[in-house]
Design a protein around this motif. Structure first.
Motif, PDB file in Angstrom:
ATOM      1  N   SER A  11       0.811  -1.202   0.000  1.00  0.00           N
ATOM      2  CA  SER A  11       0.000   0.000   0.000  1.00  0.00           C
ATOM      3  C   SER A  11       0.854   1.266   0.000  1.00  0.00           C
ATOM      4  O   SER A  11       2.016   1.250   0.364  1.00  0.00           O
ATOM      5  CB  SER A  11      -0.914  -0.030   1.215  1.00  0.00           C
ATOM      6  OG  SER A  11      -0.698   1.046   2.047  1.00  0.00           O
ATOM      7  N   LEU A  12       0.238   2.338  -0.443  1.00  0.00           N
ATOM      8  CA  LEU A  12       0.904   3.636  -0.410  1.00  0.00           C
ATOM      9  C   LEU A  12       0.548   4.385   0.867  1.00  0.00           C
ATOM     10  O   LEU A  12       0.521   5.605   0.897  1.00  0.00           O
ATOM     11  CB  LEU A  12       0.519   4.454  -1.645  1.00  0.00           C
ATOM     12  CG  LEU A  12       1.026   3.887  -2.950  1.00  0.00           C
ATOM     13  CD1 LEU A  12       0.692   4.809  -4.085  1.00  0.00           C
ATOM     14  CD2 LEU A  12       2.518   3.658  -2.893  1.00  0.00           C
ATOM     15  N   LEU A  15      -2.815   7.152   1.076  1.00  0.00           N
ATOM     16  CA  LEU A  15      -2.850   8.223   0.080  1.00  0.00           C
ATOM     17  C   LEU A  15      -4.300   8.634  -0.155  1.00  0.00           C
ATOM     18  O   LEU A  15      -5.163   7.785  -0.361  1.00  0.00           O
ATOM     19  CB  LEU A  15      -2.226   7.723  -1.222  1.00  0.00           C
ATOM     20  CG  LEU A  15      -1.689   8.779  -2.169  1.00  0.00           C
ATOM     21  CD1 LEU A  15      -0.535   9.515  -1.522  1.00  0.00           C
ATOM     22  CD2 LEU A  15      -1.232   8.122  -3.444  1.00  0.00           C
ATOM     23  N   CYS A 138       6.381   2.466  -2.003  1.00  0.00           N
ATOM     24  CA  CYS A 138       5.413   1.394  -1.709  1.00  0.00           C
ATOM     25  C   CYS A 138       6.053   0.074  -1.299  1.00  0.00           C
ATOM     26  O   CYS A 138       5.373  -0.949  -1.261  1.00  0.00           O
ATOM     27  CB  CYS A 138       4.496   1.168  -2.903  1.00  0.00           C
ATOM     28  SG  CYS A 138       5.363   0.846  -4.444  1.00  0.00           S
ATOM     29  N   VAL A 183       1.524   4.279 -10.003  1.00  0.00           N
ATOM     30  CA  VAL A 183       1.915   4.258  -8.588  1.00  0.00           C
ATOM     31  C   VAL A 183       2.830   5.428  -8.254  1.00  0.00           C
ATOM     32  O   VAL A 183       2.637   6.124  -7.244  1.00  0.00           O
ATOM     33  CB  VAL A 183       2.599   2.911  -8.250  1.00  0.00           C
ATOM     34  CG1 VAL A 183       3.188   2.947  -6.841  1.00  0.00           C
ATOM     35  CG2 VAL A 183       1.618   1.751  -8.394  1.00  0.00           C
ATOM     36  N   ARG A 186       0.929   8.816  -8.288  1.00  0.00           N
ATOM     37  CA  ARG A 186       0.076   9.009  -7.109  1.00  0.00           C
ATOM     38  C   ARG A 186       0.902   9.227  -5.843  1.00  0.00           C
ATOM     39  O   ARG A 186       0.530  10.004  -4.969  1.00  0.00           O
ATOM     40  CB  ARG A 186      -0.842   7.806  -6.947  1.00  0.00           C
ATOM     41  CG  ARG A 186      -1.866   7.646  -8.058  1.00  0.00           C
ATOM     42  CD  ARG A 186      -3.006   8.639  -7.922  1.00  0.00           C
ATOM     43  NE  ARG A 186      -3.961   8.159  -6.939  1.00  0.00           N
ATOM     44  CZ  ARG A 186      -4.430   8.878  -5.927  1.00  0.00           C
ATOM     45  NH1 ARG A 186      -4.000  10.109  -5.735  1.00  0.00           N
ATOM     46  NH2 ARG A 186      -5.304   8.374  -5.091  1.00  0.00           N
ATOM     47  N   SER A 187       2.039   8.520  -5.748  1.00  0.00           N
ATOM     48  CA  SER A 187       2.868   8.684  -4.550  1.00  0.00           C
ATOM     49  C   SER A 187       3.456  10.088  -4.461  1.00  0.00           C
ATOM     50  O   SER A 187       3.726  10.585  -3.367  1.00  0.00           O
ATOM     51  CB  SER A 187       3.986   7.644  -4.542  1.00  0.00           C
ATOM     52  OG  SER A 187       4.936   7.904  -5.563  1.00  0.00           O
ATOM     53  N   ALA A 241      -0.940  -2.748  -6.373  1.00  0.00           N
ATOM     54  CA  ALA A 241      -0.726  -1.356  -5.959  1.00  0.00           C
ATOM     55  C   ALA A 241      -1.355  -0.399  -6.964  1.00  0.00           C
ATOM     56  O   ALA A 241      -2.008   0.583  -6.584  1.00  0.00           O
ATOM     57  CB  ALA A 241       0.766  -1.091  -5.815  1.00  0.00           C
ATOM     58  N   HIS A 244      -5.223  -0.362  -6.619  1.00  0.00           N
ATOM     59  CA  HIS A 244      -5.754   0.320  -5.440  1.00  0.00           C
ATOM     60  C   HIS A 244      -5.396   1.800  -5.402  1.00  0.00           C
ATOM     61  O   HIS A 244      -6.014   2.560  -4.649  1.00  0.00           O
ATOM     62  CB  HIS A 244      -5.277  -0.391  -4.178  1.00  0.00           C
ATOM     63  CG  HIS A 244      -5.967  -1.693  -3.945  1.00  0.00           C
ATOM     64  ND1 HIS A 244      -7.103  -1.826  -3.189  1.00  0.00           N
ATOM     65  CD2 HIS A 244      -5.699  -2.935  -4.425  1.00  0.00           C
ATOM     66  CE1 HIS A 244      -7.500  -3.080  -3.181  1.00  0.00           C
ATOM     67  NE2 HIS A 244      -6.664  -3.785  -3.928  1.00  0.00           N
ATOM     68  N   CYS A 245      -4.422   2.208  -6.175  1.00  0.00           N
ATOM     69  CA  CYS A 245      -4.071   3.630  -6.224  1.00  0.00           C
ATOM     70  C   CYS A 245      -4.891   4.396  -7.252  1.00  0.00           C
ATOM     71  O   CYS A 245      -4.967   5.627  -7.195  1.00  0.00           O
ATOM     72  CB  CYS A 245      -2.584   3.798  -6.545  1.00  0.00           C
ATOM     73  SG  CYS A 245      -1.506   3.334  -5.200  1.00  0.00           S
TER      74      CYS A 245
END
Length: 632
Positions: A11-12, A15, A138, A183, A186-187, A241, A244-245
Motif C-alpha cells: 500500500s501507499l 494516500l 510502496c 503508482v 500518485r505517490s 498497488a 488500489h491507487c
C-alpha cells in the motif's frame, strides 16, 4: 480517506483519493499509457488501435498515447512531428537534456493519434535510483533478472516525470506493465486523475495455464504463495498497488470483474467491453461474396493438402478453425479436439456426406515447412497446368472442327500423347502415406500438446474419417508459399470459428468473426460470451453458440460443443447463408461508436466522485443506454 489493503498489496499508506475540491476541466489532457502503443504483442494492441479514432474524434489535439520506443516500429508506423502543447515539449526537452531519449509523432493508424515514445535503453542508467524510489513509495522491490519488470519501471518513471510538468491530466493505464507510472504519479501527489484497466489479472493467467480449477476456487487461493511459487510476486504487488491507487478501476468483462475482485481485492468501478472498428471489416451486402471467394482459395489449398485422398466432396465440406496464442487449455484447444473426435463418430454413424476440415492456427516452434505439404501444393499446381494445357488443345481442335461444319470425333480430338500426359499427371497424385496433420516440421513433435492429443483421439486424416485436421503452427500471411491468405481473408472463407476458451477475459477472435458475418462458438467464461448472453436474447439464432464451461463439467461442456458442431453440420447451404446474414447484423453491437460513446459535456463536480464519473470523460465507460440490445 485512506486506502486499506493488506501488507502484500504494498500500500501507499493512506494516500487520499484526490487533493483538490474541484476537478479542473479547462484544457483537460487525456493520456493513454500501454506497453503496446505502436508495439504489437497481444490483444491490448487491438484495443488501443481500434478505439483510437473515436477517442481522437472526442478529444482532438488533447489526446496522447504513451509507450516504449522501438526503432523499427517508430520508422514504419509513426510520422515524427513537434508536440502541439508547450508543456509537453518542455517535459520532453527536460528528459532529453538529462540523457533520456523521447520521441513524438503521429501514429499512422485511423485517427492518427499523437504518441510519446520513451527509449527504455537510453534511460537504463537510472534503474537503481528508480528502484529506490519505488521501494520508498510502496516497498516493492524488483529483482535484477526480471527484464520485463525492470523495463516497466523505467517506462513508468519516465512517464511520471512528464506528468510532473503538467496539470489538468487524466491518465489511463493498461495492465501491470504501465502500473509503475500510476503508482509513482500518485505517490508524488501529482494533480491528475487516474484510471487503471486490467485486461486479465496476472496471477489468474498463470494459474489457468497450470490447468487448475480456477473459477470454482477463486476464494480459496493463497495469492501470495501462488505468486511466489511462480516467481511473479513482485509483479503481482505492482499490479495490486496500481489497482488500489487508481481513482477508477475498470476491466473488460463481467467474468474478469469477478476474477479481479478475488485476485486484486477490488471490485471494478466500470466494466468497459472491448469493441472493434467495424467500418474496417464492413463489406455491406458483399460479405457473402467475399465468403465465397475466400472459401474457393481455401478449397484450393485443401485440394493440394489431401491429394491422393481427395475422396470427399469439397462442395459439402465445412471449414472450422481455432486461432490465437498457443495456450492449449486456456484457449480451449483440448475440448475442441475431443469434440472433433465425437463429431467424427456422429458423422460416421449417421452416414453423413458432410466432411469437416478443422484448422488450428496457433504459432509454435518450427524449423520449416513440411516437405509433404509443399509437395501437395506442387502436385495440385502441376495438375492444374496439365488440365489447362489439355483444355486449350481440346478447345482449339473443337473450334476448328466447328468452323469446318463438322461434329468432332471425341476419340480423335485428343491424341495418344495427350492421354499419356494426363495419365502421368494422375499417377503423380498417388500417395502411400496419409495427408499430414501439420503443415510444418515441429521442433517438439513428441511433446506438442495438439499433436499428442491428435494421436490420442486417432484423427490422422484417413479416408474413413469425416473430420480432418490441419495444424498450421504459424500466423497466416498473404506472402506464404503454402496458404497465401491474410487472417481476415481466411476467416471470411471459413464456415465456423470455434473458441471454447476456459480463460478469455474478452476474446477478439469471435468478435472479429461476428463483424465479418461468420458464426462462432464461444463460452460463458469469456468476456465476449458473457457480453452476448447479456445483450442478445437468443445468441445461437444469430450464430453465436455459447458453451457452458462455468457450471458444467468438462465432459458435459464437451458434449454440448459436439452438439453445436453436429447441428451446424446438419444445416443446409441456404440455412448457413441466412445465419451469416443474422450474424453480421450484430456488428453494430461491437462497434466502438457504441462501446466508446462519451459524454459531450464535462460536468464540474466534486472530485471525490471521480471514481464514478471519470469514465464519462471520454474513456471506454459503457452506460446501459449506450449499448443496443438485440431481440429475436
Amino acid at each position: 480517506m485512506p486506502l486499506s489493503r493488506s501488507l502484500s498489496m504494498s500500500s501507499l499508506s493512506g494516500l487520499p483519493l484526490w487533493e483538490e475540491d474541484d476537478l479542473p476541466v479547462e484544457n483537460l489532457l487525456l493520456f493513454e499509457v500501454a506497453w503496446e502503443v505502436t508495439n504489437k504483442v497481444g490483444g491490448i494492441y487491438t484495443v488501443i488501435q481500434t478505439k483510437a479514432k473515436i477517442t481522437v474524434d472526442e478529444w482532438g489535439e488533447n489526446f496522447f498515447m504513451m509507450g516504449p520506443y522501438y526503432e523499427h516500429n517508430f520508422k514504419t508506423q509513426v510520422e515524427q512531428c513537434d508536440p502541439p502543447i508547450a508543456a509537453i515539449k518542455v517535459a520532453m526537452d527536460s528528459l532529453i537534456n538529462s540523457g533520456c531519449q523521447v520521441y513524438f509523432g503521429r501514429w499512422l493508424i485511423e485517427g492518427s493519434p499523437y504518441v510519446i515514445l520513451f527509449d527504455i535503453g537510453s534511460a537504463a542508467w537510472n534503474l537503481d535510483r528508480w528502484k529506490g524510489d519505488l521501494w520508498d513509495a510502496c516497498s516493492i522491490g524488483l529483482p535484477y533478472h526480471d527484464r520485463e519488470a525492470n523495463d516497466s519501471l523505467i517506462l513508468g518513471s519516465l512517464i511520471a516525470c512528464v506528468f510532473s510538468r503538467g496539470r489538468n491530466i487524466i491518465a489511463h493505464f493498461h495492465e501491470w506493465q504501465a502500473g509503475a507510472g500510476l503508482v509513482l504519479s500518485r505517490s508524488r501527489k501529482l494533480p491528475m486523475a487516474t484510471v487503471f484497466t486490467t485486461h486479465a489479472t496476472l496471477l489468474g493467467r498463470y494459474l489457468c495455464a497450470g490447468n487448475v480449477d480456477f473459477y470454482n476456487n477463486l476464494d480459496k487461493f493463497n495469492l501470495d504463495k501462488e505468486a511466489g511459487e511462480r516467481q511473479i510476486y513482485h509483479r503481482c504487488c505492482l499490479e495490486r498497488a496500481a489497482v488500489h491507487c487508481a481513482h477508477v478501476f475498470t476491466t473488460v468483462s463481467q467474468i474478469t470483474a469477478v476474477e479481479a475482485n478475488h485476485m486484486l481485492h477490488r471490485n471494478p468501478d466500470v466494466v468497459t467491453p472491448n469493441g472493434l472498428n467495424v467500418k474496417k471489416f464492413s463489406a455491406m451486402h458483399e460479405f457473402q461474396n467475399l465468403h465465397s471467394t475466400n472459401k474457393t482459395q481455401i478449397q484450393e489449398f485443401v485440394r493440394g493438402h489431401f491429394y491422393g485422398h481427395l475422396d470427399f466432396n469439397l462442395e459439402k465440406t465445412l471449414f472450422f478453425f481455432i486461432a490465437g496464442r498457443y495456450e492449449f487449455s486456456n484457449k480451449g484447444a483440448d475440448i475442441f479436439l475431443e469434440s472433433l473426435s465425437r463429431l467424427n463418430y456422429l458423422l460416421r454413424v449417421h452416414k453423413s456426406d458432410v466432411t469437416v476440415v478443422a484448422f488450428f492456427i496457433m504459432p509454435a516452434k518450427t524449423n520449416n515447412f513440411n516437405v509433404e505439404t509443399l509437395k501437395g501444393q506442387a502436385v495440385r499446381k502441376q495438375l492444374w497446368d496439365t488440365a489447362q494445357f489439355a483444355k486449350e488443345k481440346f478447345g482449339k481442335r473443337l473450334y476448328e472442327a466447328l468452323l469446318r461444319g463438322e461434329i468432332p470425333d471425341m476419340n480423335k480430338i485428343l491424341d495418344r500423347d495427350d492421354f499419356t500426359i494426363m495419365k502421368r499427371a494422375i499417377f503423380a497424385t498417388q500417395r502411400h502415406t496419409l495427408p499430414p496433420v501439420t503443415t510444418h516440421n515441429m521442433l517438439d513433435d513428441s511433446t506438442d500438446q495438439i499433436l499428442a492429443n491428435v494421436r490420442r483421439i486417432g484423427l490422422f486424416n484417413s479416408r474413413n474419417d469425416r473430420v480432418k485436421i490441419i495444424f498450421h503452427p504459424e500466423f497466416l500471411s498473404s506472402t506464404s508459399p503454402l496458404l497465401p491468405m491474410d487472417y481476415e481473408e481466411f476467416v471470411r472463407g471459413c464456415h465456423l470459428g470455434v473458441f471454447p476458451s476456459y480463460y478469455e477475459p474478452w476474446g477478439y477472435t469471435p468478435g472479429e468473426c461476428t463483424v465479418m458475418g461468420i458464426p462462432s462458438v464461444t463460452t460463458n467464461l469469456s468476456g465476449f460470451g458473457c457480453f452476448m448472453e447479456e445483450h442478445v436474447s437468443d445468441p445461437a439464432a444469430y450464430g453465436i453458440y455459447i458453451v457452458d464451461r462455468r457450471f458444467r463439467s468438462a465432459d458435459e461442456s464437451c458434449n454440448q460443443l459436439t452438439k453445436f458442431l453436429f447441428s451446424f453440420c446438419q444445416q443446409s447451404r441456404r440455412q448457413r447463408i441466412i445465419q451469416r446474414n443474422r450474424t453480421e447484423r450484430l456488428s453494430d453491437l461491437l462497434d466502438w461508436r457504441y462501446l466508446g460513446r462519451v459524454s459531450r459535456s464535462l460536468p464540474d463536480r466534486d472530485c471525490t466522485l471521480c471514481r464514478n464519473d471519470i469514465s464519462q470523460m471520454g474513456l471506454r465507460g459503457v452506460r446501459p443506454s449506450t449499448v443496443p440490445t438485440v431481440k429475436t
